[in-house]
Every structure is written in structure tokens, then in C-alpha cells.
Write an enzyme that holds these catalytic residues in place. Structure first.
Site, PDB file in Angstrom:
ATOM      1  N   ARG A   1       0.834  -1.212   0.000  1.00  0.00           N
ATOM      2  CA  ARG A   1       0.000   0.000   0.000  1.00  0.00           C
ATOM      3  C   ARG A   1       0.866   1.258   0.000  1.00  0.00           C
ATOM      4  NH1 ARG A   1      -2.947   0.155   4.990  1.00  0.00           N
ATOM      5  NH2 ARG A   1      -1.510  -1.411   5.793  1.00  0.00           N
TER       6      ARG A   1
ATOM      7  N   SER B   1      -5.621   4.493   5.020  1.00  0.00           N
ATOM      8  CA  SER B   1      -5.536   3.044   4.864  1.00  0.00           C
ATOM      9  C   SER B   1      -5.013   2.653   3.491  1.00  0.00           C
ATOM     10  CB  SER B   1      -6.912   2.405   5.090  1.00  0.00           C
ATOM     11  OG  SER B   1      -7.348   2.605   6.423  1.00  0.00           O
TER      12      SER B   1
ATOM     13  N   GLU C   1     -19.085   4.885  -2.710  1.00  0.00           N
ATOM     14  CA  GLU C   1     -18.243   4.226  -3.696  1.00  0.00           C
ATOM     15  C   GLU C   1     -18.792   4.300  -5.118  1.00  0.00           C
ATOM     16  OE1 GLU C   1     -19.080   2.973  -0.763  1.00  0.00           O
ATOM     17  OE2 GLU C   1     -17.161   2.733   0.292  1.00  0.00           O
TER      18      GLU C   1
ATOM     19  N   PHE D   1     -15.444  -3.043  -1.264  1.00  0.00           N
ATOM     20  CA  PHE D   1     -16.345  -1.964  -1.653  1.00  0.00           C
ATOM     21  C   PHE D   1     -16.149  -1.565  -3.112  1.00  0.00           C
ATOM     22  CE2 PHE D   1     -15.415  -0.883   2.956  1.00  0.00           C
ATOM     23  CZ  PHE D   1     -16.493  -1.610   3.428  1.00  0.00           C
TER      24      PHE D   1
ATOM     25  N   HIS E   1      -6.652  -3.895   0.775  1.00  0.00           N
ATOM     26  CA  HIS E   1      -7.285  -4.729   1.800  1.00  0.00           C
ATOM     27  C   HIS E   1      -8.072  -5.878   1.167  1.00  0.00           C
ATOM     28  CE1 HIS E   1      -6.174  -1.155   3.969  1.00  0.00           C
ATOM     29  NE2 HIS E   1      -6.457  -1.733   5.121  1.00  0.00           N
TER      30      HIS E   1
ATOM     31  N   ASP F   1     -11.007  -7.384  10.772  1.00  0.00           N
ATOM     32  CA  ASP F   1     -12.242  -6.768  10.274  1.00  0.00           C
ATOM     33  C   ASP F   1     -13.279  -7.807   9.859  1.00  0.00           C
ATOM     34  OD1 ASP F   1     -11.235  -4.272  10.725  1.00  0.00           O
ATOM     35  OD2 ASP F   1     -10.696  -3.874   8.639  1.00  0.00           O
TER      36      ASP F   1
ATOM     37  N   ARG G   1      -3.602  -5.844   2.490  1.00  0.00           N
ATOM     38  CA  ARG G   1      -3.316  -5.025   3.682  1.00  0.00           C
ATOM     39  C   ARG G   1      -1.922  -5.335   4.235  1.00  0.00           C
ATOM     40  NH1 ARG G   1      -6.847  -5.463   9.312  1.00  0.00           N
ATOM     41  NH2 ARG G   1      -5.882  -3.719  10.404  1.00  0.00           N
TER      42      ARG G   1
END
Length: 311
Positions: A9, A36, A57, A82, A108, A116, A166
């Protein structure tokens, strides 16, 4: 020996900023997750070219489509669950049907989102994205490959989906690595079985192959960073040589890399294929390494599974 690990990331965010310095048409959009996704690195340097659309989104994708129509090169980021799920219709009908130049870099992804849990673990995103015409799908395996994939996406004309985990991952490729979207990467020559993988599971497969070698099994490793368009020739040639294929992925066994390989081989080289991944179930909460182990995707679990499948 402990391997150096890097954040894919962060490499994505740094590469965006570097590209932004030389190409003023690059703009970045996010859905209130810039810390994030690490798009904040671009946002801090180019606040006038960064757009936080909030937790919306569908709006994220359609806004990017509008910017692409004006000649901008939008990079769009949010969590994979998403991006690929909640905004699928907008990606299909607004971006891909119109063949617009939008880059979707979804972070992620996979089971390793961890604590999560199932609601945030995208296990279907590759399946969703590769089913849409005019979409190119990339699953990098380390920071260097992520960097090269993002640079490629900026130059490529058309929609691109890049899947970023992630977790930090060990360095696999050196500075001489060149990303070629038309060709898979043969990591290791072998004769007994073809292990086909990408993303987070590549390093686990490399370690598993070392253990298999100790047990007299010579595995060939094919890394497939681009799931669509997939490199048919490398996969078929490997299958012809070994006559046995096992796919490994941090994704559902339905619709992802394993399915793509089965589609190719059923038409071009019918051999026995086994798919290792998430078996048609939702994920659960836990730390990333524990979840990889629970779902059989760590090197030790893969070693045992592969031996069992070959027997």
C-alpha cells in the site's frame, strides 16, 4: 533467514506521488480511506488533484469516469470489497462499457484483512472484475511488482484493476524486475507438478516448493500477476511438461485464478487441476497469519496439501 518486508500500500502511494510529479493529468480519488489506502501520500503533495468523495463508492467510480472523459488519468482507491462489490454496476456500465481510462487500485483484498472479518474480506473481487469486458486485472506479489504495475497502469489506455493486500510482504523481485502484462513469470523450473499462483500466496508457494524438494518433489512455479488477459502459452506449456497442475490463491476457488487456469487447460491441454484457496465460504476474524494457516495457505499447510493431492 528473515526476509525484508515492505508495504504494498505504501509503495502504491509513493509511486502515485512520483507519477504525479511528471504527469499533471494524474488525479487520485478515495472514499474516506486515504490513510488506509496510502493515497494520502499523493494528497499531501497534490491537494488540488486529490478528491475524497466520502463513503460513496458508486459516486467514486462515476466521478472518476467523468474525469477520464476530460483527459485526466484517475486512480481510484478504496477497500476491495467496496470497490469491486458495492460499485460493480458503475464499473461495468459507466467505466468499462464506455472503455474509459480509469485505474482502480483496491486495497485490503483477500482473507488477510484479518480482524475486520467477513464483511471486509474481498474473496470474490477477481471473479467480479475479470468477468467485465475491457477490464485488465493485476495481482502483484510484492512492493516492487506493485510499483511497476502502477507505472504500467498510468501508461496503459483503458480500465485496470490492481489488487493490493493489507499485509506487508517479503521482497521477491529485485530492481531489475520488469513488469510485462502479457507474460507470466516462471519463478522455478520443475517437472513433477505446476504450482500456479500470484499475490500474497507466491511467497508461501516458493517456501512450500523448497520443502517439497526435500521430499523428492520437483515443483515448477508459475507466477501469474495478470489474471486478465492471462498468459495462455506459459500455463499450457507448463501443464504439458508436468501433466499436473495445482493453483493457489488468496481468493475464492470460484471465479479467480484457479478458475481461469481451468478454463484455459480444459480447452487447450486437459490435465488434472486442483484448486487451493477459500472453499466457497465467507471469512472470519483473526490475524492475517492465523487466517492464512486456517485456510491452508501457509507454506507448511500447502506442503502437506500438495503432497496429499499428488498421492
Amino acid at each position: 533467514m528473515k526476509r525484508e518486508e515492505k508495504s504494498l500500500r505504501k509503495e502504491y502511494g509513493k509511486t502515485l506521488a512520483e507519477l504525479g510529479r511528471v504527469n499533471k493529468n494524474i488525479v487520485v480519488l478515495d472514499a474516506d480511506l486515504s490513510c488506509s489506502t496510502q493515497t494520502k501520500i499523493f494528497a499531501d503533495e497534490f491537494p488540488d488533484r486529490f478528491f475524497n468523495v466520502g463513503i460513496a463508492e458508486q459516486d467514486l467510480m462515476t466521478t472518476a469516469a467523468g474525469l477520464a472523459c476530460t483527459g485526466k488519468i484517475p486512480f481510484v482507491s478504496t477497500f476491495a470489497v467496496f470497490a469491486a462489490g458495492r460499485a460493480w454496476e458503475q464499473i461495468r456500465n459507466t467505466i468499462c462499457y464506455s472503455d474509459l481510462n480509469v485505474k482502480i487500485c483496491a486495497t485490503h483484498a483477500g482473507i488477510t484483512v484479518g480482524e475486520d472479518g467477513a464483511s471486509h474480506q474481498a474473496l470474490e473481487d477477481i471473479s467480479l472484475m475479470r468477468s467485465i469486458p475491457n477490464m485488465l486485472v493485476i495481482v502483484p506479489a510484492d512492493a516492487k511488482e506493485t510499483r511497476e504495475a502502477v507505472k504500467f497502469a498510468a501508461e496503459y489506455s483503458g480500465a485496470v484493476y490492481i489488487r493490493i493486500p493489507r499485509t506487508n510482504l517479503p521482497v521477491i523481485f529485485d530492481d531489475n524486475y520488469s513488469f510485462d502484462y502479457l507474460n507470466a513469470v516462471k519463478i522455478k523450473e520443475g517437472s513433477d507438478v505446476s504450482l500456479i499462483t500470484n499475490g500474497e500466496t507466491l511467497i508461501e508457494v516458493i517456501d512450500a516448493a523448497e520443502e517439497l524438494h526435500k521430499k523428492g518433489i520437483n515443483a515448477e512455479i508459475i507466477h501469474v500477476p495478470v489474471v486478465k488477459p492471462i498468459d495462455l502459452n506459459t500455463i499450457v506449456n507448463s501443464a504439458k511438461k508436468t501433466n499436473r497442475v495445482i493453483t493457489v490463491e488468496n481468493h475464492s476457488v470460484i471465479g479467480g485464478l484457479g478458475s481461469a487456469v481451468c478454463e484455459i487447460l480444459s480447452e487447450n491441454c486437459p490435465v488434472k487441476v486442483s484448486r487451493i484457496g477459500i472453499n466457497d465460504t465467507f471469512g472470519q476474524s483473526g490475524n492475517a497469519k492465523q487466517l492464512l494457516s486456517f485456510y491452508g495457505l501457509t507454506a507448511d499447510r500447502l506442503t502437506d496439501k500438495i503432497i496429499g493431492l499428488l498421492q
